[in-house]
Design a protein around this motif. Structure first.
Motif, PDB file in Angstrom:
ATOM      1  N   ALA A 157      61.883   9.394  94.299  1.00 47.97           N
ATOM      2  CA  ALA A 157      62.579  10.584  94.779  1.00 47.97           C
ATOM      3  C   ALA A 157      62.333  11.811  93.913  1.00 47.97           C
ATOM      4  N   PHE A 158      62.004  11.614  92.625  1.00 48.80           N
ATOM      5  CA  PHE A 158      61.904  12.737  91.704  1.00 48.80           C
ATOM      6  C   PHE A 158      60.623  12.642  90.878  1.00 48.80           C
ATOM      7  N   PRO A 159      60.140  13.769  90.355  1.00 45.66           N
ATOM      8  CA  PRO A 159      58.887  13.768  89.587  1.00 45.66           C
ATOM      9  C   PRO A 159      59.090  13.305  88.144  1.00 45.66           C
ATOM     10  N   VAL A 160      59.516  12.060  88.001  1.00 46.45           N
ATOM     11  CA  VAL A 160      59.785  11.511  86.673  1.00 46.45           C
ATOM     12  C   VAL A 160      59.187  10.114  86.562  1.00 46.45           C
ATOM     13  N   LEU A 161      58.986   9.700  85.311  1.00 44.34           N
ATOM     14  CA  LEU A 161      58.542   8.343  85.008  1.00 44.34           C
ATOM     15  C   LEU A 161      59.486   7.759  83.966  1.00 44.34           C
ATOM     16  N   TYR A 162      60.039   6.586  84.252  1.00 45.78           N
ATOM     17  CA  TYR A 162      60.864   5.889  83.271  1.00 45.78           C
ATOM     18  C   TYR A 162      59.923   5.116  82.339  1.00 45.78           C
ATOM     19  N   ARG A 163      59.757   5.652  81.141  1.00 43.18           N
ATOM     20  CA  ARG A 163      58.882   4.996  80.165  1.00 43.18           C
ATOM     21  C   ARG A 163      59.554   3.778  79.542  1.00 43.18           C
ATOM     22  N   HIS A 164      60.886   3.771  79.596  1.00 39.94           N
ATOM     23  CA  HIS A 164      61.636   2.674  78.969  1.00 39.94           C
ATOM     24  C   HIS A 164      62.977   2.568  79.662  1.00 39.94           C
ATOM     25  N   TYR A 165      63.406   1.348  79.958  1.00 41.85           N
ATOM     26  CA  TYR A 165      64.729   1.117  80.559  1.00 41.85           C
ATOM     27  C   TYR A 165      65.118  -0.308  80.205  1.00 41.85           C
ATOM     28  N   ALA A 166      66.047  -0.468  79.270  1.00 39.91           N
ATOM     29  CA  ALA A 166      66.349  -1.806  78.754  1.00 39.91           C
ATOM     30  C   ALA A 166      67.726  -1.829  78.129  1.00 39.91           C
ATOM     31  N   LEU A 167      68.193  -3.026  77.797  1.00 33.72           N
ATOM     32  CA  LEU A 167      69.433  -3.140  77.038  1.00 33.72           C
ATOM     33  C   LEU A 167      69.250  -2.531  75.656  1.00 33.72           C
ATOM     34  N   ARG A 168      70.280  -1.934  75.162  1.00 30.10           N
ATOM     35  CA  ARG A 168      70.268  -1.396  73.795  1.00 30.10           C
ATOM     36  C   ARG A 168      70.791  -2.490  72.861  1.00 30.10           C
ATOM     37  N   GLU A 169      69.884  -3.383  72.536  1.00 29.73           N
ATOM     38  CA  GLU A 169      70.279  -4.590  71.809  1.00 29.73           C
ATOM     39  C   GLU A 169      70.879  -4.242  70.445  1.00 29.73           C
ATOM     40  N   GLY A 170      71.919  -4.996  70.083  1.00 35.80           N
ATOM     41  CA  GLY A 170      72.577  -4.791  68.800  1.00 35.80           C
ATOM     42  C   GLY A 170      73.577  -3.656  68.778  1.00 35.80           C
ATOM     43  N   SER A 171      73.787  -2.971  69.907  1.00 38.25           N
ATOM     44  CA  SER A 171      74.664  -1.804  69.912  1.00 38.25           C
ATOM     45  C   SER A 171      76.145  -2.160  69.965  1.00 38.25           C
ATOM     46  N   GLU A 185      64.276   6.059  78.621  1.00 38.00           N
ATOM     47  CA  GLU A 185      63.501   7.255  78.301  1.00 38.00           C
ATOM     48  C   GLU A 185      62.787   7.728  79.557  1.00 38.00           C
ATOM     49  N   ILE A 186      62.944   9.011  79.876  1.00 41.06           N
ATOM     50  CA  ILE A 186      62.389   9.605  81.082  1.00 41.06           C
ATOM     51  C   ILE A 186      61.384  10.685  80.708  1.00 41.06           C
ATOM     52  N   GLU A 187      60.222  10.674  81.372  1.00 40.37           N
ATOM     53  CA  GLU A 187      59.210  11.705  81.178  1.00 40.37           C
ATOM     54  C   GLU A 187      59.103  12.574  82.427  1.00 40.37           C
ATOM     55  N   ILE A 188      59.000  13.887  82.229  1.00 44.53           N
ATOM     56  CA  ILE A 188      58.782  14.806  83.336  1.00 44.53           C
ATOM     57  C   ILE A 188      57.296  14.762  83.688  1.00 44.53           C
ATOM     58  N   LEU A 189      56.988  14.462  84.927  1.00 49.20           N
ATOM     59  CA  LEU A 189      55.587  14.312  85.335  1.00 49.20           C
ATOM     60  C   LEU A 189      54.951  15.624  85.772  1.00 49.20           C
ATOM     61  N   ARG A 190      55.717  16.509  86.403  1.00 48.39           N
ATOM     62  CA  ARG A 190      55.126  17.754  86.893  1.00 48.39           C
ATOM     63  C   ARG A 190      56.228  18.788  87.114  1.00 48.39           C
ATOM     64  N   GLY A 191      55.817  20.045  87.031  1.00 43.60           N
ATOM     65  CA  GLY A 191      56.755  21.132  87.256  1.00 43.60           C
ATOM     66  C   GLY A 191      57.633  21.427  86.051  1.00 43.60           C
ATOM     67  N   ASP A 192      58.427  22.468  86.196  1.00 37.09           N
ATOM     68  CA  ASP A 192      59.399  22.840  85.172  1.00 37.09           C
ATOM     69  C   ASP A 192      60.781  22.335  85.576  1.00 37.09           C
ATOM     70  N   ALA A 227      56.222  19.529  82.173  1.00 43.56           N
ATOM     71  CA  ALA A 227      55.507  18.269  82.332  1.00 43.56           C
ATOM     72  C   ALA A 227      55.076  17.715  80.975  1.00 43.56           C
ATOM     73  N   GLY A 228      55.338  16.424  80.773  1.00 48.47           N
ATOM     74  CA  GLY A 228      55.009  15.758  79.521  1.00 48.47           C
ATOM     75  C   GLY A 228      56.179  15.654  78.565  1.00 48.47           C
ATOM     76  N   ASP A 229      57.216  16.473  78.750  1.00 47.74           N
ATOM     77  CA  ASP A 229      58.412  16.378  77.906  1.00 47.74           C
ATOM     78  C   ASP A 229      59.212  15.136  78.292  1.00 47.74           C
ATOM     79  N   ARG A 230      59.994  14.652  77.321  1.00 42.15           N
ATOM     80  CA  ARG A 230      60.723  13.400  77.546  1.00 42.15           C
ATOM     81  C   ARG A 230      62.171  13.526  77.082  1.00 42.15           C
ATOM     82  N   VAL A 231      63.016  12.709  77.675  1.00 41.13           N
ATOM     83  CA  VAL A 231      64.425  12.605  77.286  1.00 41.13           C
ATOM     84  C   VAL A 231      64.734  11.140  77.001  1.00 41.13           C
ATOM     85  N   ARG A 232      65.293  10.875  75.834  1.00 38.72           N
ATOM     86  CA  ARG A 232      65.643   9.501  75.453  1.00 38.72           C
ATOM     87  C   ARG A 232      67.148   9.415  75.233  1.00 38.72           C
TER      88      ARG A 232
END
Length: 408
Positions: free
Chosen positions: A255-269, A284-291, A343-348
């Motif tokens: 649905a959106f121009p993003v890539l989930y580079r990581h999606y997992a349990l936060r072990e030990g938290s 962690e999500i990466e913006i694939l295109r656009g602003d 594009a290329g920026d990420r949010v963790r």
């Protein structure tokens, strides 16, 4: 039409509106069907009886609590404007078959949107008590024995024109946490340590050049629940106030121009304890295109969810933005708005783990060994957090070393 004309992405919201309208229409039909079958008088009498029984059950549960005053504190990271924590001070007085909740001493009204309207403050207390006594039917009668003093002069009793957009999703859960922290003293066998207690609101809005349209992506996330007298806390549970979590990653990426580079349990938290807290979520999500622009309204970034009866606090919420080759951590830790991304920026994001329940050194050594074998903790963390020594060869429990470490 009026609603959709005032929404930036009406095509993405019209389905929600139609679903709500359909639910109301079905509710109307079902209620009319019951009234037609039994008559108004019978239905009114049944409602009154349900209310009476709910009040009776709640009073019976409260009567079993030892008389006394139970105190606690919970904290909101900040209001998003002034970078200082807001304090929720609570005293719960149990007398006979009633509970009185007094929030006197809580912080004053704030400049940012983390003020709570009275309705949210009241419903947060009721919600917390529903968690504690889930057997009591939902009815206004269940709340009759719960007396909440109006917290005048505090941020928990917002008056116009104070901003309040963060109260329902975040402040409500801090209020519930304060109730849990007070009531676990009175009912240690029924109340858990603090849950993650944040909806993890993350909004990403921008333009997708490949599709030629604007979008708003909204993500809410699960977190760990607190341990309790019987078992460890739930991992990646929904927020304290709702039952929703994020849609599947595959749907979001379609649905959106993003890539989930990581999606997992936060072990030990999860906080250490005789029964540890459940784990949060790491993604962690990466913006694939656009602003785009990112905004966060989360909590528990400054303080992790409280442990109970000797248990450790869960890990706090973390947010890191990677843009232009640099790392950015929001000054308010869990809150910021309109962060420009390309594009290329990420949010963790790492969501909080639940608080631990009871002395960590009383945790069964075999359970600790199992957690290490599953990768939840390292052998060093097992030693530091739980006092359990593991063999370097096969990770088996070294009983003598463990006994000596826990005794020392």
């Amino acid at each position: 039409a009026i609603i959709c004309s005032n929404i930036r992405v009406a095509d993405q919201r019209i389905g929600d509106i139609r679903a709500q309208a359909a639910a109301l229409l079905i509710g109307q039909d079902r209620l009319n069907g019951i009234l037609d079958r039994y008559g108004d008088e019978t239905i009114v009498e049944a409602i009154a009886e349900l209310r009476r029984r709910a009040a009776e059950q709640m009073r019976a549960n409260i009567a079993a609590i030892p008389d006394g005053t139970y105190r606690s504190r919970a904290f909101v990271d900040s209001d998003g404007v002034v970078n200082e924590p807001l304090t929720i001070a609570l005293a719960v007085e149990k007398k006979g078959d009633t509970l009185t909740f007094d929030f006197a001493g809580s912080s004053q009204p704030c400049a940012g949107p983390m003020n709570s309207v009275l309705a949210t403050t009241l419903s947060s207390v009721y919600l917390a008590m529903r968690h504690i006594f889930p057997d009591v039917p939902i009815s206004a009668g269940a709340f009759e024995p719960l007396i909440v003093k109006r917290p005048e002069g505090t941020f928990l009793d917002a008056r116009y024109p104070r901003p309040v957009s963060g109260c329902a999703a975040e402040v409500s859960q801090r209020i519930a946490e304060a109730v849990f922290a007070a009531m676990v003293q009175a009912l240690p066998d029924k109340v858990t340590a603090a849950p993650a207690g944040s909806s993890g609101n993350f909004a990403l809005g921008g333009n997708d050049p490949a599709r030629g349209r604007d979008y708003v992506m909204y993500q809410i996330s699960g977190g760990g629940y607190g341990g309790n007298s019987g078992h460890d806390g739930l991992t990646n549970g929904c927020s304290t106030i709702g039952i929703s979590k994020s849609p599947p990653v595959e749907i979001m990426e379609q649905a959106f121009p993003v890539l989930y580079r990581h999606y997992a349990l936060r072990e030990g938290s999860g906080g250490a304890g005789k029964h540890r807290g459940g784990f949060g979520l790491a993604y962690e999500i990466e913006i694939l295109r656009g602003d785009a622009r990112a905004s966060f309204v989360m909590d528990h970034g400054r303080f992790g969810p409280q442990g109970a009866l000797g248990g450790s606090d869960g890990e706090p919420n973390t947010v890191t933005v990677f843009r232009n080759g640099e790392e950015h951590v929001p000054p308010h830790l869990s809150k910021e708005q309109d962060i420009p991304l390309k594009a290329g920026d990420r949010v963790r994001v790492g969501t909080p783990g639940g608080g631990g329940y009871g002395d960590p050194f009383q945790r069964d050594a075999d359970q600790v060994q199992r957690d290490v074998a599953l990768g939840y903790y390292t052998p060093k963390e097992a030693s530091q957090k739980f006092g359990v020594a593991l063999s370097a060869n096969d990770l088996s429990v070294d009983r003598k070393a463990t006994e000596a470490q826990r005794a020392g």
